[in-house]
Design an enzyme around this catalytic site. Structure first.
Site, short mmCIF file in Angstrom:
data_model
loop_
_atom_site.label_atom_id
_atom_site.label_comp_id
_atom_site.label_asym_id
_atom_site.label_seq_id
_atom_site.Cartn_x
_atom_site.Cartn_y
_atom_site.Cartn_z
N ASP A 1 0.84 -1.19 0.00
CA ASP A 1 0.00 0.00 0.00
C ASP A 1 0.88 1.25 0.00
O ASP A 1 1.01 1.96 0.99
CB ASP A 1 -0.97 0.02 1.18
CG ASP A 1 -2.18 -0.87 0.95
OD1 ASP A 1 -2.28 -1.48 -0.13
OD2 ASP A 1 -3.05 -0.94 1.84
N ASN B 1 -3.34 -4.28 -1.09
CA ASN B 1 -4.63 -4.29 -1.78
C ASN B 1 -4.88 -3.03 -2.60
O ASN B 1 -5.58 -3.05 -3.61
CB ASN B 1 -5.77 -4.50 -0.78
CG ASN B 1 -5.76 -3.48 0.34
OD1 ASN B 1 -4.81 -3.43 1.12
ND2 ASN B 1 -6.80 -2.67 0.44
N HIS C 1 -9.88 -5.66 9.48
CA HIS C 1 -9.26 -6.75 8.71
C HIS C 1 -8.98 -7.99 9.57
O HIS C 1 -8.05 -8.75 9.29
CB HIS C 1 -7.97 -6.28 8.04
CG HIS C 1 -8.14 -5.07 7.19
ND1 HIS C 1 -9.01 -5.02 6.13
CD2 HIS C 1 -7.56 -3.82 7.26
CE1 HIS C 1 -8.97 -3.82 5.57
NE2 HIS C 1 -8.11 -3.08 6.24
#
Length: 498
Positions: free
Chosen positions: A228, A266, A361
């Site tokens: 990220d 992601n 998460h």
């Protein structure tokens, strides 16, 4: 717990105090008594520090009560000076470097020219402004994404470098030429010293800037980035590519001088069929190459390098990893190649954490844990770094590999062969902090705090390393978590453990 060493330290403290009292009583000079007292104080403090090391992995878990007074979770405006475009026509920008081979004797230089391809080579040497060598870059590339067209992306490999050597390099020509430098790592050696910085979920906010500025004060030599990087996908489609460019200029101050080693998160996936962008990781792959072929990997999304005294494995949380997949078979082969007598420190980098007690998460990494955890324990991995959760957490050495469908043993237990798991998705980003932890704190969690920050891993030799996590606290960095690490291979080898 090591009872005998602790008892020895406590005995020393008692006897030392008795001996100091006897000696001091025979001194008439106040100055000499004061000097003895100061010397004794330092020795006592040193012993207390040693005592704390023995107790490190047996203390109860801590959930920090610190409340972060943070900058707003929003990206820095594009007209800010941290995104400044270098002067000169078609001047190289977004310069960053990474390891270019398996063993640290090559680096890859990446840069972008905005208007035309321009010169596609790097001049370099060991003296400033004197370049004895020239390396030719690979084919210049560019790409489109939605309505964005990138500049011209250059990639150039500098190989056959000397270890532990400072090199100066120049890209571009004439008034647009730009100069930088880097230092190669020490040669592969079990006792080689090296200091890593660890950053995750960085983005390009004022909190991100604080993280980079504080990291710059650490004297670390290499950045391990757990994914990220940019967060461009959090912007409208028409701004997406622009934010990849601004991020490249944002990190250049650090990434042009130190080798950064990265993986995907992601936010690098960018699978957007609604705008006909269906090639995952497209922009990342153009801009952030990895030396994957050097470790026998079939994909730039997972790879390994050896650096100083460390063997570092980078995994993709967002690529297939179950049995018979390329990543699975590659990791199985790579772990067999690890030689702890040469690179005793075994480190794994991924994006989604295998252990995480934050409500954000929670258990997203469970699939990869089930597939790979037994490998990590059997190969005595020292540390596993992950991001994804926008907070910080460090575990004890634990594992959950005893479970089968019939025994019901489904909770992690202490395991001296297991790695320590560190979640460090706290670099800055624009989504804000993940401030809600599961309660009560599970036994496997040693320390957790919802703050922005970064970490350093200072490998001293084949047996010991110092790990520190620093929070960004209102303009200054604060050491908030630390541990002395005993290398898994040599510690268990010396104790006769299998």
């Amino acid at each position: 717990m090591a009872i005998k060493p602790i008892a020895t330290i406590l005995t020393f403290l008692t006897n030392h105090k008795r001996h100091r009292t006897q000696v001091e009583g025979g001194m008439k000079d106040k100055k000499m008594r004061s000097m003895l007292h100061e010397s004794s104080l330092f020795r006592v403090l040193g012993c207390v520090f040693l005592l704390s090391l023995f107790l490190d992995n047996v203390s109860a878990g801590i959930t920090s009560s610190f409340v972060r007074s943070e900058f707003p979770a929003e990206d820095i405006p594009l007209d800010n000076e941290v995104f400044a475009i270098p002067s000169g026509y078609n001047a190289p920008q977004q310069v960053h470097i990474t390891q270019g081979d398996y063993d640290g004797k090559a680096i890859t230089v990446i840069w972008l020219t905005p208007s035309e391809p321009g010169p596609n080579h790097v001049k370099y040497g060991t003296s400033e402004n004197k370049y004895d060598f020239t390396a030719q870059g690979s084919k210049v590339k560019n790409y489109t994404f939605y309505n964005y067209k990138s500049g011209f992306i250059h990639t150039c490999l500098l190989k056959d470098l000397k270890y532990d050597t400072k090199y100066y390099y120049e890209i571009g020509e004439g008034d647009s030429a730009r100069s930088f430098w880097f230092k190669t790592p020490p040669k592969l050696d079990p006792n080689a010293y090296h200091k890593f910085g660890i950053i995750g979920d960085l983005g390009q906010t004022f909190n991100s800037l604080s993280t980079l500025q504080h990291y710059g004060e650490t004297e670390a030599e290499t950045v391990l980035h757990v994914g990220d990087l940019v967060y461009a996908d959090e912007h409208p489609y028409e701004e997406n590519g622009i934010r990849w460019d601004s991020s490249g200029r944002f990190i250049e101050k650090y990434a042009a001088y130190q080798q950064w080693l990265w993986i995907v998160g992601n936010h690098e996936v960018e699978y957007l069929p609604e705008i006909n962008e269906v090639e995952p990781f497209k922009q990342y792959l153009y801009r952030f190459p990895t030396p994957y072929k050097a470790s026998g990997s079939s994909s730039p999304l997972w790879y390994a390098v050896r650096r100083a005294s460390a063997h570092i494995i980078f995994l993709s949380s967002y690529s297939p990893y179950v049995k018979y997949t390329p990543q699975y078979e590659w990791l199985e082969a790579e772990l067999k190649k690890v030689d702890r007598t040469i690179t005793p420190w075994l480190i794994v980098i991924m994006h989604s954490p295998l252990y995480n007690s934050n409500s954000a998460h929670y258990m997203e990494g469970e699939g990869m844990r089930v597939v790979f955890e037994s490998w990590f324990v059997n190969h005595k991995v020292d540390l596993i770094f992950a991001g994804h959760v926008h907070a910080y957490e460090r575990s004890h050495r634990i594992s959950n590999i005893r479970y089968n469908i019939s025994n019901g043993l489904s909770y992690p237990i202490p395991d001296e062969s297991a790695p320590i798991y560190i979640t460090i998705g706290d670099g800055g980003n624009l989504e804000g902090l993940a401030s809600k932890y599961n309660d009560p704190q599970p036994d496997y969690s040693a320390f957790r705090e919802a703050s922005y920050g970064h970490a350093t891993l200072e490998i001293m030799n084949k047996t010991h390393a110092f790990y520190h996590w620093y929070r960004n606290d209102d303009g200054k960095k604060v050491k908030a978590d630390e541990i002395v690490l005993h290398n898994q291979y040599w510690r268990l080898k010396d104790t006769g453990s299998k």
